[in-house]
Scaffold this motif. Sequence first.
Motif, short mmCIF file in Angstrom:
data_model
loop_
_atom_site.label_atom_id
_atom_site.label_comp_id
_atom_site.label_asym_id
_atom_site.label_seq_id
_atom_site.Cartn_x
_atom_site.Cartn_y
_atom_site.Cartn_z
N LEU A 53 -2.86 11.50 19.10
CA LEU A 53 -3.69 12.15 20.12
C LEU A 53 -4.71 13.10 19.50
O LEU A 53 -5.86 13.16 19.94
CB LEU A 53 -2.81 12.91 21.11
N MET A 54 -4.31 13.83 18.48
CA MET A 54 -5.23 14.77 17.84
C MET A 54 -6.34 14.03 17.09
O MET A 54 -7.48 14.49 17.07
CB MET A 54 -4.48 15.73 16.93
N ILE A 55 -6.03 12.89 16.51
CA ILE A 55 -7.08 12.09 15.85
C ILE A 55 -8.06 11.58 16.90
O ILE A 55 -9.28 11.69 16.73
CB ILE A 55 -6.45 10.91 15.07
N LEU A 56 -7.53 11.04 17.99
CA LEU A 56 -8.39 10.52 19.05
C LEU A 56 -9.22 11.60 19.74
O LEU A 56 -10.36 11.37 20.13
CB LEU A 56 -7.55 9.78 20.11
N GLY A 57 -8.64 12.79 19.87
CA GLY A 57 -9.32 13.86 20.59
C GLY A 57 -10.22 14.74 19.76
O GLY A 57 -10.98 15.55 20.29
N SER A 58 -10.18 14.58 18.45
CA SER A 58 -10.96 15.45 17.58
C SER A 58 -12.36 14.90 17.33
O SER A 58 -12.55 13.70 17.17
CB SER A 58 -10.24 15.62 16.24
N SER A 59 -13.31 15.80 17.30
CA SER A 59 -14.67 15.41 16.96
C SER A 59 -14.92 15.51 15.46
O SER A 59 -15.97 15.12 14.97
CB SER A 59 -15.67 16.29 17.72
N HIS A 60 -13.94 16.06 14.73
CA HIS A 60 -14.06 16.22 13.28
C HIS A 60 -13.48 15.00 12.57
O HIS A 60 -12.72 14.22 13.15
CB HIS A 60 -13.33 17.49 12.83
N SER A 61 -13.80 14.87 11.31
CA SER A 61 -13.30 13.76 10.50
C SER A 61 -11.78 13.83 10.39
O SER A 61 -11.21 14.91 10.25
CB SER A 61 -13.91 13.83 9.09
N PHE A 62 -11.14 12.68 10.46
CA PHE A 62 -9.69 12.65 10.32
C PHE A 62 -9.26 12.83 8.86
O PHE A 62 -8.09 12.91 8.56
CB PHE A 62 -9.10 11.37 10.92
N LEU A 63 -10.24 12.91 7.95
CA LEU A 63 -9.94 13.12 6.53
C LEU A 63 -10.18 14.56 6.11
O LEU A 63 -10.62 14.82 5.00
CB LEU A 63 -10.75 12.16 5.67
N SER A 64 -9.88 15.50 6.99
CA SER A 64 -10.01 16.92 6.67
C SER A 64 -8.81 17.37 5.82
O SER A 64 -7.84 16.62 5.65
CB SER A 64 -10.05 17.73 7.96
N THR A 65 -8.88 18.59 5.33
CA THR A 65 -7.76 19.15 4.57
C THR A 65 -6.51 19.19 5.43
O THR A 65 -5.43 18.75 5.00
CB THR A 65 -8.10 20.56 4.07
N HIS A 66 -6.65 19.70 6.65
CA HIS A 66 -5.50 19.74 7.55
C HIS A 66 -4.98 18.33 7.85
O HIS A 66 -3.77 18.11 7.89
CB HIS A 66 -5.86 20.44 8.87
N GLY A 67 -5.89 17.39 8.03
CA GLY A 67 -5.49 16.01 8.29
C GLY A 67 -4.67 15.44 7.16
O GLY A 67 -3.61 14.85 7.38
N LEU A 68 -5.13 15.62 5.93
CA LEU A 68 -4.41 15.07 4.78
C LEU A 68 -3.04 15.74 4.60
O LEU A 68 -2.05 15.07 4.31
CB LEU A 68 -5.25 15.21 3.51
N ILE A 69 -2.99 17.05 4.81
CA ILE A 69 -1.70 17.75 4.75
C ILE A 69 -0.80 17.24 5.86
O ILE A 69 0.39 16.97 5.64
CB ILE A 69 -1.89 19.28 4.86
N GLY A 70 -1.36 17.08 7.05
CA GLY A 70 -0.59 16.61 8.20
C GLY A 70 -0.06 15.20 8.03
O GLY A 70 1.10 14.91 8.32
N TYR A 71 -0.92 14.29 7.54
CA TYR A 71 -0.48 12.91 7.34
C TYR A 71 0.63 12.84 6.30
O TYR A 71 1.61 12.14 6.47
CB TYR A 71 -1.63 12.00 6.90
N SER A 72 0.45 13.58 5.19
CA SER A 72 1.47 13.53 4.14
C SER A 72 2.78 14.15 4.62
O SER A 72 3.86 13.66 4.26
CB SER A 72 0.96 14.21 2.86
N SER A 73 2.70 15.20 5.44
CA SER A 73 3.95 15.79 5.94
C SER A 73 4.63 14.86 6.95
O SER A 73 5.86 14.80 7.00
CB SER A 73 3.69 17.17 6.55
N LEU A 74 3.84 14.15 7.73
CA LEU A 74 4.42 13.18 8.66
C LEU A 74 5.12 12.06 7.89
O LEU A 74 6.24 11.67 8.22
CB LEU A 74 3.34 12.60 9.59
N VAL A 75 4.48 11.57 6.84
CA VAL A 75 5.11 10.54 6.00
C VAL A 75 6.41 11.07 5.39
O VAL A 75 7.43 10.38 5.38
CB VAL A 75 4.14 10.05 4.90
N ALA A 76 6.39 12.32 4.93
CA ALA A 76 7.60 12.93 4.35
C ALA A 76 8.73 12.98 5.39
O ALA A 76 9.89 12.70 5.07
CB ALA A 76 7.29 14.33 3.83
#
Length: 126
Positions: A53-76
């Motif tokens: 939902l946050m990816i779909l609702g965001s106007s910013h790039s999904f490859l931001s610092t927060h995004g990369l930290i978030g994706y890696s923590s989700l994978v963990a």
Amino acid sequence: MNTLLTVGIIIVNLALIAYTTAFITFTQKKRAVNKALIPLSIGVALDICATSLMILGSSHSFLSTHGLIGYSSLVAMVVDCILLWKFRIKYNSKGSIPQPLHWYTRIAYIWWICAYIAGILAVLGR
């Protein structure tokens, strides 16, 4: 803030509650019990939903610092959930969680909390 982001934020807070419940239970019991595995699994599902939902609702790039930290923590957290369920299936919650798996659970949870805080800081920074 748009509706998708608002719903995503609500859901990620529910994931925080589920993950924290699971983490505290694993720490106290040191076993892969349903009381911990179920909230962990729910947390993963909520986290996947919130991230989408946050990816779909965001106007910013999904490859931001927060995004990369978030994706890696989700994978963990997904990996942690899989490893703990595999341990549970193999030992039927009778054996204590091995120390390396227990440490991985701690690291994954702390990393997820870092992503959660990074999200708060990203929102406050706008």
